[in-house]
Scaffold this motif. Structure first.
Motif, mmCIF file in Angstrom:
data_model
loop_
_atom_site.group_PDB
_atom_site.id
_atom_site.type_symbol
_atom_site.label_atom_id
_atom_site.label_comp_id
_atom_site.label_asym_id
_atom_site.label_seq_id
_atom_site.Cartn_x
_atom_site.Cartn_y
_atom_site.Cartn_z
ATOM 1 N N GLY A 1 5.208 25.632 -0.416
ATOM 2 C CA GLY A 1 4.499 26.543 -1.138
ATOM 3 C C GLY A 1 3.066 26.910 -0.662
ATOM 4 N N ARG A 2 2.706 26.133 0.474
ATOM 5 C CA ARG A 2 1.297 26.665 0.796
ATOM 6 C C ARG A 2 1.391 27.158 2.366
ATOM 7 N NH1 ARG A 2 -2.833 21.604 2.544
ATOM 8 N NH2 ARG A 2 -4.231 22.736 3.689
ATOM 9 N N SER B 1 -0.132 16.466 -0.286
ATOM 10 C CA SER B 1 -0.143 17.739 -1.160
ATOM 11 C C SER B 1 0.047 17.204 -2.492
ATOM 12 C CB SER B 1 0.832 18.681 -0.657
ATOM 13 O OG SER B 1 2.270 18.392 -0.891
ATOM 14 N N ASP B 2 -0.221 17.973 -3.628
ATOM 15 C CA ASP B 2 0.270 17.713 -5.042
ATOM 16 C C ASP B 2 -0.344 16.439 -5.398
ATOM 17 O OD1 ASP B 2 1.581 20.169 -5.016
ATOM 18 O OD2 ASP B 2 3.403 19.293 -4.798
ATOM 19 N N GLY B 3 -1.545 15.890 -4.880
ATOM 20 C CA GLY B 3 -2.160 14.863 -5.495
ATOM 21 C C GLY B 3 -1.776 13.656 -4.778
ATOM 22 N N ARG B 4 -1.037 13.710 -3.899
ATOM 23 C CA ARG B 4 -0.612 12.401 -2.855
ATOM 24 C C ARG B 4 -1.659 12.293 -1.843
ATOM 25 N NH1 ARG B 4 3.821 15.037 -4.551
ATOM 26 N NH2 ARG B 4 5.855 13.775 -4.907
ATOM 27 N N ARG C 1 0.999 -1.234 -0.123
ATOM 28 C CA ARG C 1 -0.044 -0.033 -0.117
ATOM 29 C C ARG C 1 0.892 0.957 -0.052
ATOM 30 N NH1 ARG C 1 -3.090 -0.676 5.180
ATOM 31 N NH2 ARG C 1 -3.898 1.321 4.791
ATOM 32 N N ILE C 2 2.051 1.243 -0.093
ATOM 33 C CA ILE C 2 3.078 2.404 -0.010
ATOM 34 C C ILE C 2 3.563 2.533 -1.337
ATOM 35 C CG2 ILE C 2 5.228 3.208 0.868
ATOM 36 C CD1 ILE C 2 4.758 1.399 3.442
ATOM 37 N N SER C 3 3.684 3.835 -1.850
ATOM 38 C CA SER C 3 4.107 4.224 -3.356
ATOM 39 C C SER C 3 4.545 5.590 -3.288
ATOM 40 C CB SER C 3 2.877 3.933 -4.336
ATOM 41 O OG SER C 3 1.764 4.922 -4.262
ATOM 42 N N PRO C 4 4.891 6.126 -4.516
ATOM 43 C CA PRO C 4 5.565 7.436 -4.398
ATOM 44 C C PRO C 4 4.158 8.295 -4.157
ATOM 45 C CG PRO C 4 6.505 6.319 -6.291
ATOM 46 C CD PRO C 4 5.580 5.274 -5.527
ATOM 47 N N SER C 5 3.037 7.935 -4.561
ATOM 48 C CA SER C 5 1.632 8.730 -4.512
ATOM 49 C C SER C 5 0.732 8.353 -3.353
ATOM 50 C CB SER C 5 0.894 8.635 -5.811
ATOM 51 O OG SER C 5 0.450 7.427 -5.777
ATOM 52 N N ARG C 6 1.003 7.408 -2.530
ATOM 53 C CA ARG C 6 0.507 6.989 -1.426
ATOM 54 C C ARG C 6 1.369 6.657 -0.216
ATOM 55 N NH1 ARG C 6 -4.755 6.276 -0.274
ATOM 56 N NH2 ARG C 6 -5.225 6.419 -2.888
ATOM 57 N N SER D 1 12.435 13.768 -0.072
ATOM 58 C CA SER D 1 12.427 15.630 -0.090
ATOM 59 C C SER D 1 11.120 15.999 0.742
ATOM 60 C CB SER D 1 12.319 15.905 -1.440
ATOM 61 O OG SER D 1 11.362 15.566 -1.941
ATOM 62 N N ARG D 2 10.174 15.269 0.484
ATOM 63 C CA ARG D 2 8.911 15.733 1.207
ATOM 64 C C ARG D 2 9.070 15.707 2.760
ATOM 65 N NH1 ARG D 2 4.555 17.774 -1.808
ATOM 66 N NH2 ARG D 2 5.378 17.304 -4.049
ATOM 67 N N LEU D 3 9.732 14.781 3.476
ATOM 68 C CA LEU D 3 10.064 14.560 4.829
ATOM 69 C C LEU D 3 10.981 15.589 5.160
ATOM 70 C CD1 LEU D 3 10.192 10.868 5.584
ATOM 71 C CD2 LEU D 3 8.330 12.447 6.037
#
Length: 276
Positions: A140-141, A195-198, A109-114, A163-165
């Protein structure tokens, strides 16, 4: 070569944080015998001899990652980044979380978008409203303190989101002294990973915890007793014994703890009557 890893971050003067992580890891090895486990800790000796890879957390590193001791949960946030850099997919658990079944499917259940987190808690609590008008931004928010809060007792994340972390971690530092709460770490991680669709989903795994006061007091006593009685046994025997060892309370245990019972609603009602 990278792979999927389970992780723990255990630090502090109280060795029971490390023993809690070790107990959880023993349970994990029972249900997931092939689990690859990494622990970032200032007590690597506790994990010596077990099929667990340790990464030492030095006093200097703890000072740096807690922003000079101003926010200890910065150690957890920075530590997660270090663990994630060493694998493709990471599932990290707090030391007071332990498996009650096979949780290996978490990686599917783990992916770049989830990503996965403990649970969605709704709008951030009131102390975060102090962010409004401060101009603090994440990806940017501009943050207002009304964003959704996710609990980070577990975190499943893909390496593509390192990079998100990092962005979340640097934003946490800006919030020190503004938000008077201990949860900016989970607040920022939740925003960064959604964010950004994640997307973030609740874990929905056979996991148990002892996070509340009464549960923690009882479980910590039981875990210490477990290692006092089992620490001299082989690793396989400890894994087997941990799988059947109870750290949750029975009704009799709850009754024995009645001196620490707290009824928040009753206390609030009493305070209102006193003010009148």
């Amino acid at each position: 070569m990278h792979a999927d890893h389970f992780g723990y971050i255990a630090f502090g003067q109280d060795e029971l944080y490390a023993l809690g992580a070790l107990f959880s890891a023993l349970r994990l090895l029972h249900y997931c015998p092939n689990a690859s486990i990494k622990v970032l800790t200032d007590r690597p000796d506790i994990f010596h001899g077990y099929p667990i890879e340790t990464m030492e957390l030095t006093p200097r590193r703890m000072e740096e990652t807690s922003f000079g001791g101003r926010y200890k949960f910065g150690i957890k946030a920075a530590g997660t980044i270090e663990l994630l850099k060493r694998c493709d997919r990471l599932f990290v658990m707090d030391t007071d979380i332990y498996p009650a079944g096979d949780i290996s499917k978490c990686f599917d259940r783990i992916s770049p978008s989830r990503s996965i987190m403990w649970r969605r808690e709704g709008r951030a609590p009131r102390p975060f409203r102090s962010l409004d008008g401060k101009g603090i931004a994440l990806d940017g928010r501009i943050l207002t303190g009304t964003e959704t809060m996710w609990a980070s007792a577990v975190l499943g994340i893909h390496r593509d989101n390192v990079s998100r972390l990092v962005h979340a971690y640097t934003t946490v530092e800006q919030m020190i002294g503004i938000v008077r709460a201990h949860t900016p770490e989970q607040f920022c991680i939740g925003i960064a990973l959604s964010s950004d669709g994640r997307k973030i989903s609740r874990h929905k795994l056979p996991l148990r915890n002892y996070t509340t006061k009464g549960k923690k007091l009882f479980a910590r006593q039981r875990i210490k007793s477990f290692f006092d009685a089992n620490g001299h046994l082989s690793v396989n025997q400890q894994i087997d014994n941990a799988s059947n060892y109870r750290v949750s309370r029975t009704p009799a245990d709850l009754w024995d703890q009645r001196h620490i019972w707290s009824f928040g609603w009753a206390d609030r009602l009493l305070r209102r009557k006193v003010r009148r």
